[in-house]
Enzyme design. Structure first.
Site, PDB file in Angstrom:
ATOM      1  N   THR A 103       0.946  -1.087   0.180  1.00  0.00           N
ATOM      2  CA  THR A 103       0.121   0.125  -0.110  1.00  0.00           C
ATOM      3  C   THR A 103       0.838   1.393   0.082  1.00  0.00           C
ATOM      4  OG1 THR A 103      -1.702  -1.239   1.059  1.00  0.00           O
ATOM      5  CG2 THR A 103      -1.759   1.278   1.538  1.00  0.00           C
TER       6      THR A 103
ATOM      7  N   ARG B 219     -13.574  -7.955  -0.892  1.00  0.00           N
ATOM      8  CA  ARG B 219     -13.135  -7.784   0.294  1.00  0.00           C
ATOM      9  C   ARG B 219     -12.691  -6.356   0.567  1.00  0.00           C
ATOM     10  NH1 ARG B 219      -7.795  -6.020   1.980  1.00  0.00           N
ATOM     11  NH2 ARG B 219      -7.235  -6.772   3.866  1.00  0.00           N
TER      12      ARG B 219
ATOM     13  N   THR C  40      -0.412   1.065   6.758  1.00  0.00           N
ATOM     14  CA  THR C  40       0.038  -0.092   5.860  1.00  0.00           C
ATOM     15  C   THR C  40       0.157  -1.519   6.583  1.00  0.00           C
ATOM     16  OG1 THR C  40       1.356  -1.060   4.231  1.00  0.00           O
ATOM     17  CG2 THR C  40       2.279   0.359   5.731  1.00  0.00           C
TER      18      THR C  40
ATOM     19  N   GLY D  18      -4.844  -5.252   6.953  1.00  0.00           N
ATOM     20  CA  GLY D  18      -6.072  -4.631   7.310  1.00  0.00           C
ATOM     21  C   GLY D  18      -7.109  -5.042   8.033  1.00  0.00           C
TER      22      GLY D  18
HETATM   23  N1  ASP Z   1      -3.637  -2.458   4.334  1.00  0.00           N
HETATM   24  C1  ASP Z   1      -3.923  -2.938   3.114  1.00  0.00           C
HETATM   25  C2  ASP Z   1      -5.144  -3.965   3.189  1.00  0.00           C
HETATM   26  O1  ASP Z   1      -5.214  -4.672   4.002  1.00  0.00           O
HETATM   27  C3  ASP Z   1      -2.753  -4.090   2.714  1.00  0.00           C
HETATM   28  C4  ASP Z   1      -1.128  -3.248   2.719  1.00  0.00           C
HETATM   29  O2  ASP Z   1      -1.011  -2.183   3.504  1.00  0.00           O
HETATM   30  O3  ASP Z   1      -0.471  -3.561   1.857  1.00  0.00           O
HETATM   31  O4  ASP Z   1      -5.810  -4.021   2.182  1.00  0.00           O
END
Ligand code: ASP
Length: 313
Positions: free
Chosen positions: A179, A207, A230, A233
């Site tokens: 992210t 999702r 990040t 999640g």
């Molecule tokens: N936080 C993001 C999610 O769960 C994933 C990520 O941070 O790479 O979709």
């Protein structure tokens, strides 16, 4: 004498199992260059007197356009082999926010979140409704081929017939969250935060992660701080991470560093929530905590040298 307001910016390109052994020197250099360029985009806007909101939006657009990161162009594949993207943006001055989830083929999801903030009566739009709004607002769409990256396709191929879903990773056992996000405080003392993602490889279709959830993955409030997260999640949603940091500052008087360390290294960690965040306070304090092995990150406070880092220092 009244202290002159300064400005600051911090960004991330994802957290996870990122070790020196997992990156070739060439790839490491590419990441560092990309992070540094994105920092410059936001910093230059702030230096010219631009708003924190404009700076975080432009910084995230830059990172979305870079295929190295799991957002916009480099988004991961979901269980059905599509790219479903999430993004959100928040203004700390008036608490206005815009968020979108599950959108496909939008070149820059953060611009759509921004359109929701500026040009709709709503905060959160999803799926076809969000895409129709994007069309009406004249935003750029791209064909599926634009979002194809061989590495992420291979990651998905390794998981596609299973129920396993993973954070953007380079090898099967590794977890890497790709992210992107940015936070800023501008010369007027206004704060803003923006976050954008393709989510997790092989995630269930539709999702929704923390990234577009205001208060979980993104939050900004001029009284306290701006935060962009990040990581895994589901844990960030359940711990309402970004808002929790703001609350710890507002109600308990913690500093930004104290509040974000408490949330990332204690509260999240004790539940097994892996990841990190970037945050700035209204006093230009910067915090970049993570409980994973690495996090692509950078920060630049006015009058200081920019910093870019990947691993645990
Ligand atoms: N936080 C993001 C999610 O769960 C994933 C990520 O941070 O790479 O979709």
């Amino acid at each position: 004498m009244e202290k002159k307001q300064s400005f600051a910016l911090a960004l991330h390109g994802g957290a996870g199992t990122i070790t020196r052994a997992s990156l070739t020197p060439e790839l490491e250099k590419e990441y560092r260059t990309a992070l540094r360029q994105a920092l410059e985009v936001g910093y230059n806007i702030l230096r010219e007197g631009g708003s924190a909101l404009t700076a975080v939006e432009a910084t995230v657009v830059n990172l979305e356009d870079c295929p190295l990161f799991n957002a916009g162009r480099g988004s991961v594949f979901n269980k059905l082999g599509f790219h479903e993207m999430d993004a959100s943006i928040m203004c700390g001055r008036n608490l206005e926010a815009g968020a979108i989830t599950g959108v496909r083929n939008i070149k820059n999801p953060i611009l759509l979140a921004s359109e929701v903030l500026h040009h709709s009566d709503h905060v959160f739009l999803s799926h076809p409704g969000a895409e129709e709004f994007a069309r009406n607002q004249g935003l750029a769409f791209e064909p599926d081929a634009y979002f194809f990256t061989q590495q992420r396709y291979d990651q998905w191929q390794a998981l596609r017939d299973s129920d396993v879903y993973m954070l953007d990773h380079s090898e099967t056992e590794e977890k890497k969250f790709g992210t992107v996000g940015a936070v800023a405080v501008d010369l007027e003392g206004n704060l803003a935060a923006a976050t954008s993602t393709g989510g997790m490889t092989n995630k269930n279709f539709n999702r929704i992660g923390d990234t577009p959830v205001i208060g979980a993955g993104t939050y900004a409030n001029n009284k306290t701080c701006a935060v962009s997260c990040t990581g895994h999640g589901e844990y960030f949603i359940r711990n309402v991470v970004a808002y929790d940091i703001s609350c710890l500052m507002e109600y308990k008087g913690l500093s930004l560093t104290e509040a974000s360390n408490l949330v990332v290294h204690q509260k999240l960690k004790q539940h097994g929530g892996e990841g990190g965040l970037v945050a700035v306070s209204y006093t230009c304090e910067v915090a970049l905590p993570f409980n994973s092995e690495g996090m692509y990150r950078g920060s630049w406070v006015a009058g200081q040298e920019p910093t870019v880092a990947i691993y645990q220092e």
